[in-house]
Scaffold this motif. Structure first.
Motif, PDB file in Angstrom:
ATOM      1  N   GLU A 174      -1.319  71.463  -4.315  1.00 56.06           N
ATOM      2  CA  GLU A 174      -2.156  72.229  -5.237  1.00 56.06           C
ATOM      3  C   GLU A 174      -3.540  71.596  -5.387  1.00 56.06           C
ATOM      4  OE1 GLU A 174      -0.639  73.584  -8.939  1.00 56.06           O
ATOM      5  OE2 GLU A 174       1.375  73.953  -8.182  1.00 56.06           O
ATOM      6  N   LYS A 175      -3.652  70.334  -5.026  1.00 61.84           N
ATOM      7  CA  LYS A 175      -4.941  69.656  -5.150  1.00 61.84           C
ATOM      8  C   LYS A 175      -5.777  69.887  -3.902  1.00 61.84           C
ATOM      9  CE  LYS A 175      -3.047  65.938  -8.035  1.00 61.84           C
ATOM     10  NZ  LYS A 175      -2.802  64.464  -8.135  1.00 61.84           N
ATOM     11  N   PRO A 176      -7.088  70.065  -4.060  1.00 58.84           N
ATOM     12  CA  PRO A 176      -7.967  70.207  -2.886  1.00 58.84           C
ATOM     13  C   PRO A 176      -7.882  68.977  -1.996  1.00 58.84           C
ATOM     14  CG  PRO A 176      -9.126  70.803  -4.903  1.00 58.84           C
ATOM     15  CD  PRO A 176      -7.838  70.183  -5.334  1.00 58.84           C
ATOM     16  N   GLY A 177      -7.961  69.200  -0.707  1.00 59.93           N
ATOM     17  CA  GLY A 177      -7.906  68.077   0.217  1.00 59.93           C
ATOM     18  C   GLY A 177      -7.762  68.528   1.653  1.00 59.93           C
ATOM     19  N   VAL A 178      -7.748  67.562   2.548  1.00 56.00           N
ATOM     20  CA  VAL A 178      -7.619  67.827   3.982  1.00 56.00           C
ATOM     21  C   VAL A 178      -6.348  67.156   4.476  1.00 56.00           C
ATOM     22  CG1 VAL A 178      -8.655  67.533   6.260  1.00 56.00           C
ATOM     23  CG2 VAL A 178     -10.124  67.951   4.275  1.00 56.00           C
ATOM     24  N   HIS A 179      -5.520  67.914   5.187  1.00 51.17           N
ATOM     25  CA  HIS A 179      -4.261  67.406   5.724  1.00 51.17           C
ATOM     26  C   HIS A 179      -4.401  67.322   7.238  1.00 51.17           C
ATOM     27  CE1 HIS A 179      -2.313  67.819   1.784  1.00 51.17           C
ATOM     28  NE2 HIS A 179      -3.153  68.843   1.655  1.00 51.17           N
ATOM     29  N   ALA A 180      -4.475  66.078   7.717  1.00 49.26           N
ATOM     30  CA  ALA A 180      -4.792  65.830   9.119  1.00 49.26           C
ATOM     31  C   ALA A 180      -3.600  66.113  10.021  1.00 49.26           C
ATOM     32  CB  ALA A 180      -5.233  64.379   9.298  1.00 49.26           C
ATOM     33  N   ARG A 214       2.080  69.253  12.630  1.00 51.89           N
ATOM     34  CA  ARG A 214       2.814  68.805  13.821  1.00 51.89           C
ATOM     35  C   ARG A 214       2.326  69.531  15.074  1.00 51.89           C
ATOM     36  NH1 ARG A 214       7.121  69.524  10.554  1.00 51.89           N
ATOM     37  NH2 ARG A 214       7.988  71.188  11.860  1.00 51.89           N
ATOM     38  N   LEU A 215       1.775  70.717  14.884  1.00 50.04           N
ATOM     39  CA  LEU A 215       1.254  71.483  16.014  1.00 50.04           C
ATOM     40  C   LEU A 215      -0.203  71.142  16.320  1.00 50.04           C
ATOM     41  CD1 LEU A 215       2.798  74.978  15.173  1.00 50.04           C
ATOM     42  CD2 LEU A 215       3.554  73.384  16.955  1.00 50.04           C
ATOM     43  N   GLY A 216      -0.766  70.173  15.589  1.00 51.02           N
ATOM     44  CA  GLY A 216      -2.131  69.738  15.866  1.00 51.02           C
ATOM     45  C   GLY A 216      -3.200  70.481  15.089  1.00 51.02           C
ATOM     46  N   ILE A 217      -2.817  71.136  14.024  1.00 47.56           N
ATOM     47  CA  ILE A 217      -3.782  71.913  13.240  1.00 47.56           C
ATOM     48  C   ILE A 217      -4.122  71.186  11.948  1.00 47.56           C
ATOM     49  CG2 ILE A 217      -4.266  74.141  12.167  1.00 47.56           C
ATOM     50  CD1 ILE A 217      -3.843  74.233  15.231  1.00 47.56           C
ATOM     51  N   GLU A 218      -5.418  70.971  11.725  1.00 48.60           N
ATOM     52  CA  GLU A 218      -5.897  70.407  10.457  1.00 48.60           C
ATOM     53  C   GLU A 218      -5.884  71.507   9.397  1.00 48.60           C
ATOM     54  OE1 GLU A 218      -9.376  67.515  10.118  1.00 48.60           O
ATOM     55  OE2 GLU A 218     -10.270  69.412   9.442  1.00 48.60           O
ATOM     56  N   VAL A 219      -5.341  71.181   8.231  1.00 47.56           N
ATOM     57  CA  VAL A 219      -5.215  72.183   7.163  1.00 47.56           C
ATOM     58  C   VAL A 219      -6.022  71.739   5.949  1.00 47.56           C
ATOM     59  CG1 VAL A 219      -3.643  73.477   5.685  1.00 47.56           C
ATOM     60  CG2 VAL A 219      -2.899  72.777   7.980  1.00 47.56           C
ATOM     61  N   VAL A 220      -6.893  72.625   5.488  1.00 52.25           N
ATOM     62  CA  VAL A 220      -7.759  72.338   4.352  1.00 52.25           C
ATOM     63  C   VAL A 220      -7.302  73.145   3.140  1.00 52.25           C
ATOM     64  CG1 VAL A 220     -10.136  72.372   3.502  1.00 52.25           C
ATOM     65  CG2 VAL A 220      -9.688  72.034   5.938  1.00 52.25           C
ATOM     66  N   VAL A 221      -7.179  72.478   2.004  1.00 47.19           N
ATOM     67  CA  VAL A 221      -6.993  73.162   0.720  1.00 47.19           C
ATOM     68  C   VAL A 221      -8.346  73.118   0.023  1.00 47.19           C
ATOM     69  CG1 VAL A 221      -5.774  73.184  -1.484  1.00 47.19           C
ATOM     70  CG2 VAL A 221      -4.580  72.421   0.586  1.00 47.19           C
ATOM     71  N   PRO A 222      -9.093  74.228   0.026  1.00 50.88           N
ATOM     72  CA  PRO A 222     -10.473  74.200  -0.459  1.00 50.88           C
ATOM     73  C   PRO A 222     -10.580  74.019  -1.974  1.00 50.88           C
ATOM     74  CG  PRO A 222     -10.060  76.115   0.948  1.00 50.88           C
ATOM     75  CD  PRO A 222      -8.733  75.539   0.572  1.00 50.88           C
ATOM     76  N   ARG A 223     -11.636  73.371  -2.378  1.00 54.22           N
ATOM     77  CA  ARG A 223     -11.942  73.235  -3.794  1.00 54.22           C
ATOM     78  C   ARG A 223     -12.454  74.579  -4.331  1.00 54.22           C
ATOM     79  NH1 ARG A 223     -12.337  68.912  -6.674  1.00 54.22           N
ATOM     80  NH2 ARG A 223     -12.355  67.601  -4.786  1.00 54.22           N
ATOM     81  N   GLY A 224     -11.968  74.970  -5.511  1.00 54.37           N
ATOM     82  CA  GLY A 224     -12.467  76.171  -6.162  1.00 54.37           C
ATOM     83  C   GLY A 224     -11.732  77.453  -5.822  1.00 54.37           C
ATOM     84  N   GLU A 225     -10.714  77.359  -4.974  1.00 49.29           N
ATOM     85  CA  GLU A 225      -9.962  78.551  -4.592  1.00 49.29           C
ATOM     86  C   GLU A 225      -8.885  78.851  -5.642  1.00 49.29           C
ATOM     87  OE1 GLU A 225      -6.660  78.568  -1.312  1.00 49.29           O
ATOM     88  OE2 GLU A 225      -6.289  78.422  -3.452  1.00 49.29           O
TER      89      GLU A 225
END
Length: 441
Positions: A174-180, A214-225
């Motif tokens: 739920e917190k904004p951030g980047v999941h490598a 695991r499939l190599g995709i960076e996932v971003v949880v944007p701030r303000g969404e």
């Protein structure tokens, strides 16, 4: 369909759009065969064709909504099965959205109805409020039977029964951030965290991020969404819906401009239908029209995005027989039909399709709260068809459908992405049978 709008009326862009839609309708009645409320109630005014006549009369005469039209429009699930069936391309979704906004501006509902709708609009789009409300619901659940005896309080009883016995812990997602990604980066996406889903079942987005990483995709949880706006949009609260849309467009535009996005991944198909319509919803706003159209073009259901990737062989092939329930917002709203089933089959599941798969389960956002009797009939019909497949579990791509079907089904109801995550090396979803036991049954 012939229309008789005046030039002054057509100066309103919303009326102008509705007039174009009305003119496409040829009265063929194909829509009646696939409309859940017409199939259930048998009333022409509770079919898309009947509602179109009511909307046309209201808009052409420039009159306020009355009790009759509100009754029949409120009974519409916005399942959009009529749009799949219609041979003339009538955009019923945009027409009924306009009608609901007109109702909201011109009709004064009974007090109890106003209060219930205001409560839903205040609570559901906000995770913190919704989580607190679910915890309070535990105290009110013993009184659901008493509320059921008063017509105006039936929605309250429905809310209490739908609330889970245990509210899941808050997810770190739920917190904004980047999941490598866990391997070489192959792409970058934003994920919609949303409002109700992360409160009711945070594991859906957790499984999504785990699988994509695991499939190599960076996932971003944007701030303000935040909330996509669908809940208030379907209540006719157009300004609130547009404000929520603008907030998300801003959040995702920042990510597009600072690192780029291959997609905006959505795991609740009801949200996906609305976000893909942002371009239309904000077409009259010069500050947002282009940005909204860009966001809509990037919006992808998780299964829609996964089929674009070069997937490896599954880490395991569970072999479980799955009844796939295609949410209305998935098959009718987004026209996604093959991708979820193909992905499940490739992952080693045996996929079965229930009879009457085009009919709604009765969830439809807040419909199972505001129209509990009709919703219950649709739920029972849906569950009978699902259980007749003999499947070990149900897979679907919408949190509303999961909650609705699980409240009556005798088998687990699991989000499609959680099953895919398991097959490709993730954790096994709780409550699933062992493959050998399922096969023996």
């Amino acid at each position: 369909m012939q229309t008789n709008f005046t030039a002054a009326q057509l100066a309103d862009p919303h009326v102008q759009e509705s007039e174009k839609i009305l003119r496409k309708c040829v009265h063929c009645g194909f829509c009646t065969a696939t409309c859940p409320t017409y199939v259930t109630l048998g009333n022409e005014l509770d079919s898309p064709r009947g509602r179109i006549y009511l909307i046309k009369d209201m808009l052409e005469n420039g009159r306020a909504a009355d009790k009759e039209i509100v009754t029949h429009i409120d009974r519409c699930l916005s399942c959009l099965a009529c749009m799949t069936t219609c041979p003339s391309g009538v955009n019923y979704m945009h027409l009924v959205d306009h009608a609901r906004a007109h109702i909201e501006k011109t009709y004064r509902r009974p007090l109890a109805n106003r209060l219930t709708r205001s409560l839903l609009a205040f609570v559901l789009p906000h995770r913190g409020r919704f989580r607190a409300a679910l915890r309070l619901a535990k105290l009110g659940r013993p009184f659901a039977g008493a509320f059921d005896k008063v017509a105006a309080l039936k929605p309250v009883a429905a809310m209490l029964r739908l609330a889970p016995a245990v509210v899941p812990a808050t997810s770190a997602l739920e917190k904004p951030g980047v999941h490598a990604p866990k391997t070489t980066r192959r792409g970058r996406v934003a994920i919609l965290t949303g409002c109700a889903q992360p409160v009711l079942e945070p594991g859906i987005n957790e499984a999504t991020v785990s699988l994509l990483n695991r499939l190599g995709i960076e996932v971003v949880v944007p701030r303000g969404e935040g909330c996509c706006g669908a809940l208030v949009h379907h209540m006719g609260r157009e300004q609130a819906a547009l404000d929520q849309a603008r907030q998300n467009v801003d959040a995702w535009t920042r990510e597009i401009e600072n690192g780029g996005l291959d997609a905006i991944v959505i795991t609740a198909s009801g949200c996906g239908t609305t976000i893909k319509d942002y371009g239309f919803m904000l077409r009259l706003d010069p500050a947002y029209a282009d940005k909204a159209a860009r966001v809509s073009a990037l919006a992808k259901d998780i299964t829609e995005y996964l089929v674009t990737l070069d997937l490896p062989e599954p880490a395991r092939k569970p072999g479980l027989t799955v009844a796939y329930h295609s949410a209305c917002s998935m098959q009718h709203g987004q026209k996604i039909t093959r991708q979820p089933k193909d992905l499940l089959a490739r992952a080693g599941f045996v996929v079965k399709e229930p009879r009457e798969g085009h009919l709604c389960c009765g969830s439809a956002g807040t419909y199972n709260i505001m129209q509990p009797e009709i919703s219950a009939k649709l739920r029972e019909r849906k569950v009978r068809n699902i259980e007749a497949t003999g499947a070990a579990l149900v897979a679907t791509g919408n949190i509303g459908c999961i909650t609705q079907i699980a409240s009556a089904a005798s088998m687990p109801v699991v989000h499609t992405v959680k099953l895919l995550d398991w097959a490709y090396g993730g954790e096994k979803p709780a409550g699933l049978p062992e493959p050998s036991l399922a096969a023996a049954g």
